[in-house]
Design a protein around this motif. Sequence first.
Motif, PDB file in Angstrom:
ATOM      1  N   SER A 104      -4.584  11.338  -3.141  1.00 13.17           N
ATOM      2  CA  SER A 104      -4.636  11.513  -1.689  1.00 13.17           C
ATOM      3  C   SER A 104      -4.382  10.218  -0.924  1.00 13.17           C
ATOM      4  CB  SER A 104      -6.006  12.075  -1.296  1.00 13.17           C
ATOM      5  OG  SER A 104      -7.046  11.171  -1.677  1.00 13.17           O
ATOM      6  N   GLN A 105      -4.422   9.083  -1.609  1.00 10.76           N
ATOM      7  CA  GLN A 105      -4.260   7.792  -0.942  1.00 10.76           C
ATOM      8  C   GLN A 105      -2.831   7.257  -1.017  1.00 10.76           C
ATOM      9  OE1 GLN A 105      -7.198   5.637  -3.203  1.00 10.76           O
ATOM     10  NE2 GLN A 105      -8.808   5.984  -1.674  1.00 10.76           N
ATOM     11  N   ARG A 106      -1.957   7.926  -1.748  1.00 11.67           N
ATOM     12  CA  ARG A 106      -0.602   7.398  -1.914  1.00 11.67           C
ATOM     13  C   ARG A 106       0.181   7.392  -0.603  1.00 11.67           C
ATOM     14  NH1 ARG A 106      -0.210  10.270  -7.387  1.00 11.67           N
ATOM     15  NH2 ARG A 106      -0.652   8.583  -8.860  1.00 11.67           N
ATOM     16  N   SER A 111       5.657   7.738   1.708  1.00  8.11           N
ATOM     17  CA  SER A 111       5.744   9.036   2.371  1.00  8.11           C
ATOM     18  C   SER A 111       7.104   9.129   3.052  1.00  8.11           C
ATOM     19  CB  SER A 111       4.622   9.210   3.396  1.00  8.11           C
ATOM     20  OG  SER A 111       4.814   8.336   4.498  1.00  8.11           O
ATOM     21  N   LEU A 112       7.456  10.338   3.470  1.00  7.66           N
ATOM     22  CA  LEU A 112       8.701  10.510   4.213  1.00  7.66           C
ATOM     23  C   LEU A 112       8.635   9.803   5.565  1.00  7.66           C
ATOM     24  CD1 LEU A 112       9.722  14.226   3.536  1.00  7.66           C
ATOM     25  CD2 LEU A 112      10.760  12.144   2.615  1.00  7.66           C
ATOM     26  N   LYS A 113       7.459   9.781   6.183  1.00  7.48           N
ATOM     27  CA  LYS A 113       7.301   9.082   7.458  1.00  7.48           C
ATOM     28  C   LYS A 113       7.566   7.591   7.290  1.00  7.48           C
ATOM     29  CE  LYS A 113       3.859   7.907  10.973  1.00  7.48           C
ATOM     30  NZ  LYS A 113       2.443   8.051  11.386  1.00  7.48           N
ATOM     31  N   LEU A 433      -5.620  -3.802  -1.097  1.00  5.68           N
ATOM     32  CA  LEU A 433      -6.740  -4.096  -0.210  1.00  5.68           C
ATOM     33  C   LEU A 433      -6.721  -3.223   1.044  1.00  5.68           C
ATOM     34  CD1 LEU A 433      -6.779  -7.985  -0.477  1.00  5.68           C
ATOM     35  CD2 LEU A 433      -8.304  -6.372  -1.588  1.00  5.68           C
ATOM     36  N   ARG A 434      -5.629  -2.500   1.268  1.00  4.13           N
ATOM     37  CA  ARG A 434      -5.560  -1.576   2.395  1.00  4.13           C
ATOM     38  C   ARG A 434      -6.255  -0.254   2.097  1.00  4.13           C
ATOM     39  NH1 ARG A 434      -0.446   0.145   3.141  1.00  4.13           N
ATOM     40  NH2 ARG A 434      -0.973   0.845   5.232  1.00  4.13           N
ATOM     41  N   LEU A 435      -6.651  -0.050   0.851  1.00  4.14           N
ATOM     42  CA  LEU A 435      -7.369   1.173   0.508  1.00  4.14           C
ATOM     43  C   LEU A 435      -8.708   1.206   1.226  1.00  4.14           C
ATOM     44  CD1 LEU A 435      -6.703   1.292  -3.342  1.00  4.14           C
ATOM     45  CD2 LEU A 435      -5.699   2.797  -1.613  1.00  4.14           C
TER      46      LEU A 435
END
Length: 470
Positions: A104-106, A111-113, A433-435
């Motif tokens: 869920s964190q990928r 992503s396409l965005k 670290l952005r997780l």
Amino acid sequence: MRWYLRVLAILHRELGQFDLWWSRVVVLTYAVLTGLSIVLFARTTEWSLALFFDMRQAAWWSPLLWTPLSTAAIVWITHRWVPGAAGSGIPQVMAALDSKVERSQRGLFISLKLALGKYLLASWGLLAGLSLGREGPSVQVGAGIMHNARHWLPKRNLVSEHGLLVAGGAAGIAAAFNTPLGGVMFAIEELSRRPEQRNSGLIIAAIVLAGLMGVSMQGNTSYFGIIRVDEFRADLWWPALLLAIACGLAGGLFSRLMIRSLAGVENDRFSRWRRRQPVVFAGACGLLIALIGVVNQGITFGGGYAHSRAMLNGEAGIPVVYALFMFLTTWLTAWSGVPGGIFAPSLAIGGALGNDIALLTGNAQVPALIALGMTGFLAAATQAPLTAFIIVMEMVNGHAMVLSLMACALVASGVSRMLSRPLYGALAQVQLLRLPAKQMPQGPRKEAPAGEPEGDKKMEPTRGPGNSHS
């Protein structure tokens, strides 16, 4: 008749597995879409850079206004809407492949965005004349498109999300450089940290197919043409060795500087300014890039493809200081926080170093030294020697130089390792670290050092969106 029955049984087993064949159709279809998207991305960036040079030709002073304003605007948009698109994109793909990242964190990294944001903002960066390449962004764009294939795969399939990310990222390199073999090696050397045992053939087929889409759209020609090299004589050995060491030192310094600048752990005045006012800082970087470009008659604007090709063709007009100023503008571009890669500028810097060594030593095999310089600096900056030498070999059609390109890449990469950690691996750790921080119920909360921001109320040096770089 037994062999006949056996063949029929095998055909029935293979053709009767609908899920298997549907998985293959989906993956290969997305590989075609990825290749076409990267070709479109390449043409958009070329068109953008051509528009910039048209504007500069009409008004020489225009970069002094347009470049800093565009840089600030790009960083503002990146922070506001697509923080995961900052930097080159290779560390994001490597972070998405990390075992610590949940499914869920990928979306934080791929992503396409983010792929669309990368496409538009990197193209704008070249429209602004910034020193960036499209190859790193192509990795994130390719991975974002290929990762979307998971929605169409059957529940029972042999293609993992890990395999899709590897295939998409490597397909981006293959299509961007027009080098299918280089894409496969990039997947092995940089992205694939664990082997895909049951579907490796399908993954490699997807990478090659995406690369072949680039070949079919752009022609089966080398980007820089064919290097005319005489027999590798003894008088080329010591200039080549000198060049490999110089590329290793310069590439190691570049990698170390990039890590220290982008990791966000430094507490000097400029790093604090970058954390607190990222948009203003980006505008200042853009102004410096514009000043360097204007003073040098525009040679440092863009990724450096035209100048690399000119050097290989033996055209005059490239000053000795080109490598130094390209080094500075590439670093400033990355430090500003705009989406963009370093592959193309690294090739330009390495080619310029090879040209300088040829002038210094008086060696007549200038194209050979330029190609060796491209390989050496790219290998030193990325510490991916096999990928570097295969990409350059395919880009310049230098198959006669295979052994010398490989040796230069290995020497330069070895020297670089004495100065710096691997660039993409270090920046991938920054991406992690952005997780979201996991709650830790036991033990007291760790206090932040004096003078550092706490939590998510302020931008942290290692977790803010401005540090999503490559």
